[in-house]
Design a protein around this motif. Structure first.
Motif, mmCIF file in Angstrom:
data_model
loop_
_atom_site.group_PDB
_atom_site.id
_atom_site.type_symbol
_atom_site.label_atom_id
_atom_site.label_comp_id
_atom_site.label_asym_id
_atom_site.label_seq_id
_atom_site.Cartn_x
_atom_site.Cartn_y
_atom_site.Cartn_z
ATOM 1 N N SER A 140 0.851 -1.188 0.000
ATOM 2 C CA SER A 140 0.000 0.000 0.000
ATOM 3 C C SER A 140 0.885 1.236 0.000
ATOM 4 O O SER A 140 1.981 1.230 0.533
ATOM 5 N N ARG A 191 0.029 4.415 8.411
ATOM 6 C CA ARG A 191 -0.269 2.986 8.252
ATOM 7 C C ARG A 191 1.080 2.298 8.045
ATOM 8 O O ARG A 191 1.804 2.623 7.110
ATOM 9 N N ARG A 208 -5.295 1.056 15.615
ATOM 10 C CA ARG A 208 -5.832 -0.269 15.315
ATOM 11 C C ARG A 208 -4.802 -1.102 14.572
ATOM 12 O O ARG A 208 -3.871 -0.577 13.980
ATOM 13 N N VAL A 209 -5.006 -2.416 14.603
ATOM 14 C CA VAL A 209 -4.224 -3.358 13.818
ATOM 15 C C VAL A 209 -5.207 -4.059 12.895
ATOM 16 O O VAL A 209 -6.252 -4.529 13.334
ATOM 17 N N GLU A 210 -4.865 -4.086 11.610
ATOM 18 C CA GLU A 210 -5.721 -4.733 10.605
ATOM 19 C C GLU A 210 -4.858 -5.705 9.807
ATOM 20 O O GLU A 210 -4.149 -5.293 8.890
ATOM 21 N N GLY A 211 -4.887 -6.966 10.170
ATOM 22 C CA GLY A 211 -4.077 -7.969 9.463
ATOM 23 C C GLY A 211 -2.600 -7.717 9.667
ATOM 24 O O GLY A 211 -2.104 -7.730 10.785
ATOM 25 N N ASP A 212 -1.879 -7.434 8.560
ATOM 26 C CA ASP A 212 -0.434 -7.202 8.659
ATOM 27 C C ASP A 212 -0.076 -5.723 8.660
ATOM 28 O O ASP A 212 1.068 -5.354 8.452
ATOM 29 N N THR A 213 -1.064 -4.848 8.914
ATOM 30 C CA THR A 213 -0.791 -3.410 9.022
ATOM 31 C C THR A 213 -1.357 -2.870 10.340
ATOM 32 O O THR A 213 -2.251 -3.464 10.935
ATOM 33 N N ALA A 214 -0.781 -1.758 10.756
ATOM 34 C CA ALA A 214 -1.253 -1.076 11.957
ATOM 35 C C ALA A 214 -1.333 0.412 11.657
ATOM 36 O O ALA A 214 -0.593 0.927 10.823
ATOM 37 N N GLU A 243 -2.663 -8.699 17.350
ATOM 38 C CA GLU A 243 -4.004 -8.194 17.050
ATOM 39 C C GLU A 243 -4.347 -6.894 17.777
ATOM 40 O O GLU A 243 -5.198 -6.152 17.322
ATOM 41 N N ASP A 244 -3.700 -6.594 18.893
ATOM 42 C CA ASP A 244 -4.008 -5.354 19.598
ATOM 43 C C ASP A 244 -2.771 -4.617 20.103
ATOM 44 O O ASP A 244 -2.862 -3.727 20.938
ATOM 45 N N ARG A 280 3.719 -1.388 8.482
ATOM 46 C CA ARG A 280 3.853 -2.845 8.488
ATOM 47 C C ARG A 280 5.133 -3.202 9.222
ATOM 48 O O ARG A 280 5.996 -2.353 9.424
#
Length: 182
Positions: A65, A84, A164-170, A109-110, A86
């Protein structure tokens, strides 16, 4: 003299993998055997079945991204941004804020694990580790800390918050430490 050969296809990958394993195993024996080959290992090797097809269809590499590119992270240099990130991303910071660079080394995850370099020993978060070395009254600090969605952190004059954490990004929020939590 060094030469480079570019090859592709499942059979070539299998042959290269087998050759790499042979080179690595040859170095495991006793004696004074030495190899000038260097085989960096950064990912597990997965062998694909070899099929006698005409040619393999190339698979495009995943495109990161745009927010994860280093050029976008330079917008955080002033310690006031939302980024954002990784694992492996490095965020350059103005050294006047007590931190030169923040690197993302782990995501859960958090929570996110960060390392940093700079001059400030003012650090807040969890699982903090700091080392300081000085030479001629010039001190450098290296450290690591973890921040989570429920527990923000701080390095020098830069406040850190994990949105937040979304999959392999934060999504990290950096802000001047005086404004943190406002």
């Amino acid at each position: 003299m060094r030469s480079t050969t570019i090859a592709s296809g499942p059979a070539v990958r299998l042959a290269l993998t087998a050759g790499s394993v042979t080179v690595l195993l040859a170095g495991c024996g006793g004696g004074a055997a030495r190899s000038s080959a260097t085989t960096p290992v950064s990912r597990p090797v997965m062998l694909a079945p070899v099929s006698p097809g005409p040619s393999a269809t190339p698979v495009p590499a995943p495109v990161p991204s745009t927010s994860a590119t280093p050029s976008d992270l330079t917008g955080c240099r002033d310690g006031d941004c939302e980024a954002r990130v990784r694992e492996g991303d490095r965020i350059p910071i103005d050294p006047g804020l007590g931190v030169d660079e923040i690197t993302v080394i782990g995501l859960r995850e958090d929570a996110v694990r960060l390392t940093f370099t700079g001059t400030s020993t003012v650090v807040d978060g969890t699982n903090i580790g700091i080392s300081r070395s000085c030479y001629n009254d010039r001190c450098r600090v290296r450290g690591a800390l973890t921040i989570s969605v429920s527990r923000p952190g701080r390095i020098g004059d830069v406040g850190l918050r994990l949105a937040r954490v979304e999959g392999d990004t934060a999504v990290l929020v950096l802000e001047p430490a005086g404004r943190q939590g406002q």
